[in-house]
Design a protein around this motif. Sequence first.
Motif, PDB file in Angstrom:
ATOM      1  N   GLY B  95       0.775  -1.063   0.002  1.00 25.09           N
ATOM      2  CA  GLY B  95       0.081  -0.039  -0.031  1.00 25.09           C
ATOM      3  C   GLY B  95       0.995   1.178   0.024  1.00 25.09           C
ATOM      4  N   GLY B  96       2.132   1.172   0.222  1.00 25.93           N
ATOM      5  CA  GLY B  96       3.009   2.355   0.229  1.00 25.93           C
ATOM      6  C   GLY B  96       3.133   3.161   1.583  1.00 25.93           C
ATOM      7  N   PHE B  97       2.514   2.453   2.574  1.00 24.55           N
ATOM      8  CA  PHE B  97       2.386   3.285   3.821  1.00 24.55           C
ATOM      9  C   PHE B  97       3.360   2.661   4.910  1.00 24.55           C
ATOM     10  CE2 PHE B  97      -1.155   5.118   2.149  1.00 24.55           C
ATOM     11  CZ  PHE B  97      -2.291   4.342   1.858  1.00 24.55           C
ATOM     12  N   LYS B  98       3.784   1.437   5.017  1.00 23.21           N
ATOM     13  CA  LYS B  98       4.857   1.278   5.805  1.00 23.21           C
ATOM     14  C   LYS B  98       6.118   0.564   4.995  1.00 23.21           C
ATOM     15  CE  LYS B  98       2.484  -2.251   7.498  1.00 23.21           C
ATOM     16  NZ  LYS B  98       1.854  -3.588   8.351  1.00 23.21           N
ATOM     17  N   THR B  99       7.193   0.990   5.710  1.00 21.25           N
ATOM     18  CA  THR B  99       8.762   0.651   5.261  1.00 21.25           C
ATOM     19  C   THR B  99       8.905  -0.397   6.459  1.00 21.25           C
ATOM     20  OG1 THR B  99       9.148   2.722   4.250  1.00 21.25           O
ATOM     21  CG2 THR B  99      10.995   1.150   4.863  1.00 21.25           C
ATOM     22  N   ILE B 100       9.335  -1.821   6.183  1.00 16.53           N
ATOM     23  CA  ILE B 100       9.654  -2.791   6.993  1.00 16.53           C
ATOM     24  C   ILE B 100      11.092  -3.047   6.843  1.00 16.53           C
ATOM     25  CG2 ILE B 100       9.390  -4.880   7.594  1.00 16.53           C
ATOM     26  CD1 ILE B 100       6.957  -3.574   7.948  1.00 16.53           C
ATOM     27  N   PHE B 101      11.806  -2.922   7.854  1.00 16.91           N
ATOM     28  CA  PHE B 101      13.136  -3.112   7.882  1.00 16.91           C
ATOM     29  C   PHE B 101      13.921  -4.453   8.242  1.00 16.91           C
ATOM     30  CE2 PHE B 101      14.953   1.257   7.457  1.00 16.91           C
ATOM     31  CZ  PHE B 101      13.943   1.885   7.309  1.00 16.91           C
ATOM     32  N   GLY B 102      15.030  -4.960   7.712  1.00 13.74           N
ATOM     33  CA  GLY B 102      15.660  -6.234   8.152  1.00 13.74           C
ATOM     34  C   GLY B 102      16.224  -5.750   9.372  1.00 13.74           C
ATOM     35  N   ALA B 103      16.899  -6.845   9.954  1.00 14.67           N
ATOM     36  CA  ALA B 103      17.622  -6.522  11.349  1.00 14.67           C
ATOM     37  C   ALA B 103      19.270  -6.093  10.891  1.00 14.67           C
ATOM     38  CB  ALA B 103      18.010  -7.900  12.055  1.00 14.67           C
ATOM     39  N   GLY B 104      19.532  -5.746   9.585  1.00 15.02           N
ATOM     40  CA  GLY B 104      20.683  -5.060   9.602  1.00 15.02           C
ATOM     41  C   GLY B 104      21.856  -5.990   9.390  1.00 15.02           C
ATOM     42  N   THR B 105      22.739  -5.799   8.624  1.00 10.30           N
ATOM     43  CA  THR B 105      24.139  -6.443   8.569  1.00 10.30           C
ATOM     44  C   THR B 105      25.299  -5.363   8.922  1.00 10.30           C
ATOM     45  OG1 THR B 105      23.485  -7.681   6.662  1.00 10.30           O
ATOM     46  CG2 THR B 105      25.812  -7.729   7.020  1.00 10.30           C
ATOM     47  N   ARG B 106      26.204  -5.914   9.718  1.00  7.91           N
ATOM     48  CA  ARG B 106      27.242  -4.949  10.163  1.00  7.91           C
ATOM     49  C   ARG B 106      28.584  -5.437   9.406  1.00  7.91           C
ATOM     50  NH1 ARG B 106      28.527  -6.603  16.195  1.00  7.91           N
ATOM     51  NH2 ARG B 106      30.095  -4.805  15.974  1.00  7.91           N
ATOM     52  N   LEU B 107      28.922  -4.367   8.943  1.00  7.12           N
ATOM     53  CA  LEU B 107      30.130  -4.424   7.915  1.00  7.12           C
ATOM     54  C   LEU B 107      31.355  -3.861   8.635  1.00  7.12           C
ATOM     55  CD1 LEU B 107      31.540  -5.039   4.963  1.00  7.12           C
ATOM     56  CD2 LEU B 107      30.478  -2.700   4.509  1.00  7.12           C
ATOM     57  N   PHE B 108      32.407  -4.690   8.537  1.00  6.55           N
ATOM     58  CA  PHE B 108      33.866  -3.943   8.976  1.00  6.55           C
ATOM     59  C   PHE B 108      34.680  -4.058   7.723  1.00  6.55           C
ATOM     60  CE2 PHE B 108      32.996  -3.462  13.578  1.00  6.55           C
ATOM     61  CZ  PHE B 108      32.101  -4.475  13.866  1.00  6.55           C
ATOM     62  N   VAL B 109      35.230  -2.738   7.496  1.00  6.98           N
ATOM     63  CA  VAL B 109      36.322  -2.759   6.466  1.00  6.98           C
ATOM     64  C   VAL B 109      37.676  -2.456   7.064  1.00  6.98           C
ATOM     65  CG1 VAL B 109      37.006  -1.406   4.204  1.00  6.98           C
ATOM     66  CG2 VAL B 109      34.812  -1.968   4.715  1.00  6.98           C
ATOM     67  N   LYS B 110      38.433  -3.635   6.987  1.00  8.49           N
ATOM     68  CA  LYS B 110      40.038  -3.433   7.635  1.00  8.49           C
ATOM     69  C   LYS B 110      40.744  -2.719   6.829  1.00  8.49           C
ATOM     70  CE  LYS B 110      39.402  -7.790   9.891  1.00  8.49           C
ATOM     71  NZ  LYS B 110      39.942  -9.172  10.047  1.00  8.49           N
ATOM     72  N   ALA B 111      41.735  -1.654   7.194  1.00  7.12           N
ATOM     73  CA  ALA B 111      42.461  -0.601   6.692  1.00  7.12           C
ATOM     74  C   ALA B 111      43.809  -1.660   6.596  1.00  7.12           C
ATOM     75  CB  ALA B 111      42.763   0.408   7.412  1.00  7.12           C
TER      76      ALA B 111
END
Lengths: 112, 111
Positions: B95-111
Amino acid sequence: NAGVTQTPKFQVLKTGQSMTLQCAQDMNHNSMYWYRQDPGMGLRLIYYSASEGTTDKGEVPNGYNVSRLNKREFSLRLESAAPSQTSVYFCASSERGTTEAFFGQGTRLTVV
Amino acid sequence: QKEVEQNSGPLSVPEGAIASLNCTYSDRVSQSFFWYRQYSGKSPELIMSIYSNGDKEDGRFTAQLNKASQYVSLLIRDSQPSDSATYLCAVLNTGGFKTIFGAGTRLFVKA
């Protein structure tokens, strides 16, 4: 341009106390949202308002109430705070039907 | 089944490598898909949106959408330490009314 403004930024409540989190947006958006974010859980939708005058439950509405005061403002009320409501709360707004959500700075709430 | 699922990670890549982040969703008729980046202690900010099947490129970021497989991905080329953050996949409901999010992925970029 303030975008989405939430108050307060931090709050400590005792179990059973009540409080209202305030949110205002200046982007003339139709839709507004309240999310909570807990470690490992991502953002979970509490309530949303598709347009002025309407509100609907999201994924985790129990223990909360909301008011869409006008097009700009959307408040979240905890009537009787519980430790399980310790979380970071985000308000967001978006144009209906497109649309990117813009977030406020968040409210870190601790219930002891 | 969660509406939007992501691998929580953490995903660790060396500087300069390609980071690949994946997301699946359950609502078959969803039309709008987003990737948000969230730095620790900050609010989410949009980095990519995609609405049709295929690839969409913006600088070092490429979003890929496959509606038949209900799959969205984000590729980050030439990863930088400043890309270290949590990446949230989000899906706008029918319906375009709700944005549902995932739990997220943590990204680490090593120098």
